[in-house]
Design an enzyme around this catalytic site. Structure first.
Site, PDB file in Angstrom:
ATOM      1  N   LEU A 315     -68.694 -10.572  46.292  1.00  0.00           N
ATOM      2  CA  LEU A 315     -69.929 -11.314  46.058  1.00  0.00           C
ATOM      3  C   LEU A 315     -70.412 -11.132  44.622  1.00  0.00           C
ATOM      4  CD1 LEU A 315     -71.786 -10.415  49.376  1.00  0.00           C
ATOM      5  CD2 LEU A 315     -70.578 -12.513  48.841  1.00  0.00           C
ATOM      6  N   GLU A 317     -69.626  -8.563  41.007  1.00  0.00           N
ATOM      7  CA  GLU A 317     -68.700  -7.590  40.459  1.00  0.00           C
ATOM      8  C   GLU A 317     -69.232  -7.088  39.134  1.00  0.00           C
ATOM      9  OE1 GLU A 317     -63.954  -7.380  40.488  1.00  0.00           O
ATOM     10  OE2 GLU A 317     -64.824  -9.278  39.905  1.00  0.00           O
ATOM     11  N   GLY A 318     -69.126  -5.793  38.907  1.00  0.00           N
ATOM     12  CA  GLY A 318     -69.552  -5.235  37.629  1.00  0.00           C
ATOM     13  C   GLY A 318     -68.385  -4.556  36.951  1.00  0.00           C
ATOM     14  N   PHE A 320     -67.662  -1.349  37.032  1.00  0.00           N
ATOM     15  CA  PHE A 320     -66.967  -0.431  37.929  1.00  0.00           C
ATOM     16  C   PHE A 320     -67.343  -0.614  39.388  1.00  0.00           C
ATOM     17  CE2 PHE A 320     -70.317   2.523  38.957  1.00  0.00           C
ATOM     18  CZ  PHE A 320     -71.171   2.483  37.865  1.00  0.00           C
ATOM     19  N   GLY A 321     -68.341  -1.428  39.666  1.00  0.00           N
ATOM     20  CA  GLY A 321     -68.767  -1.614  41.046  1.00  0.00           C
ATOM     21  C   GLY A 321     -68.409  -2.978  41.574  1.00  0.00           C
ATOM     22  N   ARG A 322     -68.327  -3.072  42.893  1.00  0.00           N
ATOM     23  CA  ARG A 322     -68.050  -4.354  43.527  1.00  0.00           C
ATOM     24  C   ARG A 322     -68.878  -4.462  44.788  1.00  0.00           C
ATOM     25  NH1 ARG A 322     -61.841  -4.603  43.309  1.00  0.00           N
ATOM     26  NH2 ARG A 322     -61.550  -5.511  41.258  1.00  0.00           N
ATOM     27  N   LYS A 345     -70.914  -2.159  49.458  1.00  0.00           N
ATOM     28  CA  LYS A 345     -70.922  -1.767  48.049  1.00  0.00           C
ATOM     29  C   LYS A 345     -69.859  -0.701  47.856  1.00  0.00           C
ATOM     30  CE  LYS A 345     -75.884  -2.445  47.162  1.00  0.00           C
ATOM     31  NZ  LYS A 345     -77.120  -1.826  46.645  1.00  0.00           N
ATOM     32  N   ASP A 446     -87.824   0.854  41.199  1.00  0.00           N
ATOM     33  CA  ASP A 446     -87.063  -0.217  40.548  1.00  0.00           C
ATOM     34  C   ASP A 446     -87.221  -1.512  41.341  1.00  0.00           C
ATOM     35  OD1 ASP A 446     -85.462  -1.637  38.894  1.00  0.00           O
ATOM     36  OD2 ASP A 446     -83.624  -0.502  39.283  1.00  0.00           O
TER      37      ASP A 446
END
Ligand SMILES: *[C@@H]1O[C@H](CO)[C@@H](O)[C@H](O)[C@H]1NC(C)=O
Ligand SMILES: *[C@@H]1O[C@H](CO)[C@@H](O)[C@H](O)[C@H]1NC(C)=O
Ligand SMILES: *[C@@H]1O[C@H](CO)[C@@H](O)[C@H](O)[C@H]1NC(C)=O
Ligand SMILES: *[C@@H]1O[C@H](CO)[C@@H](O)[C@H](O)[C@H]1NC(C)=O
Length: 588
Positions: A315, A317-318, A320-322, A345, A446
């Site tokens: 959905l 994507e960064g 290092f993260g997905r 995550k 946040d």
């Protein structure tokens, strides 16, 4: 830990395996890489006969909506065509995926002109699965009588049901709650609800809510009535009335100063004193943050086996993260299995341990919470400590910020033409979610649209901040202290002294409301993050969005009072927004 966005560097990595005499190209052309990977540029598997083993080792995920994949190739030896191929396609799950069909013959000569061929991957729609597909290509050169085998891997996502249901559904109907149903604040009977639905964390029974509603109704109608009278009084007398909704009516009429080409709001009397708000603190003692051992044991409580989780489409994507859309297989006491859609995550391979640790710590913030406007972690799979999977209830429209931005794009792909009424409705839900968190003695710290999810009924749920820094790098800045913070969302005291309180959450809510009204624009877009503190202290704020009613902007503006005690409480914000919603509802 400022994360730098790595733009798919791996394409540039060259590599190396030799091939037959520098004479074959096999690649995904730029149309295809953009479609499948969202990047610009060709991806070569073989370039001038040099094999890119790195590209070949990558198991490229194919979303459920994508049916055809294309490859482009060319024999550079030219005529006479003496390069031949023989191919095969394997399918790891024939129940989920029909046999892949290539558009060319299974064997033949490699064309000497640039040519594309496609492979059709069609799901059966019977089960959810990730299917491994391998395209094996044996290339031989007649004169050299040797053989090179290439294995190109794809991981195709198949979803149960109609594969193409995402298309052609433009007439989506949202049932907006009647304004009258929104006029009551309530406490959600979370304990009962948790007991009543073990495992069934996605159910949203509202019965209990209506029962509770009955009791609280009378009191709140009274309060709302009083507030309403206050409001009308303050309107008449045009005086700044602390208790009324539009507490900052003076601020909103204050002078607008021009600053670097943009108009920003400036309060009449900048308050330079940094606030002390011992009063708030005495009442609100946030619960302590868990240490790494506690985090692990909290996650163990909700542990599931990796086998019961199937990953679907990516959905967001960064670096290092997905975030995946997944399905979770759940079994109840009677061993009846049911599948639930979930958000997963996780991190890519080879991510630093401290980044993983941080993600886990942030994810447990809301564990065990139960409220219709909160999206807490519900399951976790930490079998592989370097790649944990954190599982959250699904939301059909996904991340709120992305959703708003997609609504802004005026093309027909957006099914929602959001109006002010709907945006206020979403804001009210965020207020309720935060109120619940505060009752649980949790400060969110946040609050922003990026940390919310939304479904097709416009139900908004607040999530934790795990991976947000990575997925929304534009929203976080490092002020030279090696810590990424949501600078443009922070209250002044949080920015300067790292002080957080319910009042600093109110400030952030104000920015979130602004994000809603602008459909996901960046606040203070042209202000340097390093200048933010000075800028705020001088009394500048974000300006009133186009089409944002004055009353709503006044609500935002009060959230940005320099002195935390001046800001409204969430209870006041709720009453205020609900009144506004009801008033708007009468005209819609
Ligand atoms: C390609 O060559 C390998 C090794 O010689 C062989 O095992 C495989 O079956 C061949 N594949 C095709 C599609 O001919
Ligand atoms: C890439 O290949 C596809 C499929 O054949 C084709 O439609 C498209 O025009 C090609 N794009 C470029 C940039 O060559
Ligand atoms: C194939 O044959 C050519 C010419 O004989 C040779 O240069 C090349 O190294 C061979 N390739 C492989 C993979 O054996
Ligand atoms: C508030 O809601 C209740 C029940 O939903 C309704 O009876 C009442 O009239 C409403 N009050 C206002 C002021 O809209």
């Amino acid at each position: 830990m400022c994360s730098v966005k790595v733009i798919s560097l791996w394409i540039l990595l060259t590599t190396l395996g030799s091939f037959c005499q520098g004479d074959l190209d096999l690649y995904m052309n730029s149309t295809e890489t953009r479609r499948l990977l969202g990047i610009v540029g060709e991806l070569y598997y073989v370039r001038m006969g040099i094999i890119n083993n790195y590209a070949l080792s990558f198991n490229l995920p194919i979303k459920s909506q994508v049916k055809d994949i294309y490859f482009t190739w060319r024999n550079l030896r030219g005529a006479p065509p003496d390069m031949y191929y023989k191919m095969s396609l394997s399918n790891s799950n024939t129940r989920a995926l029909k046999d892949p069909k290539p558009s060319i013959a299974m064997e033949g000569a490699v064309p000497t002109k640039v040519t594309a061929f496609k492979v059709t991957l069609e799901c059966t729609g019977l089960v959810n699965a990730e299917v491994d597909v391998v395209l094996q290509m044996n290339i031989s050169i007649f004169s050299a009588s040797n053989l090179t085998t290439l294995n190109i891997k794809r991981k195709k996502t198949c979803l149960k049901g109609n594969v193409n249901e995402l298309e052609g559904d433009h007439n989506h109907k949202i049932i907006m709650p009647d304004p009258a149903d929104l006029n009551v604040s309530y406490t959600f009977p979370d304990k009962n609800k948790q007991a009543a639905s073990p495992g069934g964390f996605l159910s949203t029974s509202t019965n209990i809510f209506y029962m509770a509603l009955g009791c609280v109704c009378a009191i709140v109608v009274l309060v709302a009535f009083i507030v309403l009278i206050h409001y009308f009084r303050s309107q008449k007398s045009n005086r700044n009335e602390r208790m009324s909704c539009f507490c900052c009516s003076e601020t909103s009429s204050s002078q607008a100063l021009s600053h670097s080409g943009h108009t920003y709001l400036r309060a009449d009397t900048p308050n330079n004193s940094v606030a002390t708000y011992g009063g708030v603190r005495r009442i609100f003692t946030p619960i302590l943050e868990p240490n790494p051992t506690e985090v692990r044991s909290m996650l163990k409580e909700i542990h599931i086996d990796r086998n019961s989780l199937t990953l679907g489409d990516v959905l967001i994507e960064g670096a290092f993260g997905r975030v995946y859309h997944g399905t979770l297989l759940l079994e109840d006491e009677k061993d009846l299995a049911s599948e639930q859609d979930v958000i997963v995550k996780t991190v890519r391979e080879q991510v630093r341990a401290d980044q993983v640790e941080k993600m886990l710590k942030e994810a447990v913030l809301m564990k065990g919470m139960c409220h219709q406007n909160i999206n807490p972690i519900v399951r976790a799979c930490i079998q592989d400590p370097s790649q944990p999977f954190l599982i959250f209830p699904f939301a059909t429209e996904g991340n709120l910020k992305k959703f708003l931005q997609s609504c802004k794009m005026a093309d027909i792909t957006s099914r929602y033409g959001l109006n002010t009424l709907q945006l206020v409705y979403m804001a009210i839900q965020i207020v309720r979610g935060v109120q619940y968190l505060h009752r649980k003695r949790v400060l969110h710290k946040d609050i922003a649209t990026r940390n919310c999810v939304v479904d097709n009924q416009l139900t908004v749920r607040i999530t934790d901040t795990a991976l947000s820094r990575d997925l929304f790098p534009m929203d976080y800045h490092c002020l030279g202290d090696n810590e990424n913070r949501p600078v443009k969302w922070l209250a002044l005291e949080s920015l300067l002294q790292r002080q957080f309180s319910p009042a600093s959450d109110v400030w952030m809510f104000g920015v979130t409301l602004w994000e809603l009204m602008t459909l996901g624009q960046q606040p203070y877009a042209d202000v340097d993050p390093f200048e933010m503190a000075t800028y705020l202290r001088e009394g500048f704020r974000i300006s009133q969005p186009l089409n944002c009613p004055d009353e709503l902007f006044a609500v935002m503006a009060c959230c940005w009072g320099l002195n935390p005690d001046e800001r409204p409480k969430f209870s006041q914000l709720q009453v205020c927004l609900q009144d506004f919603y009801a008033a708007l509802g009468r005209f819609v």
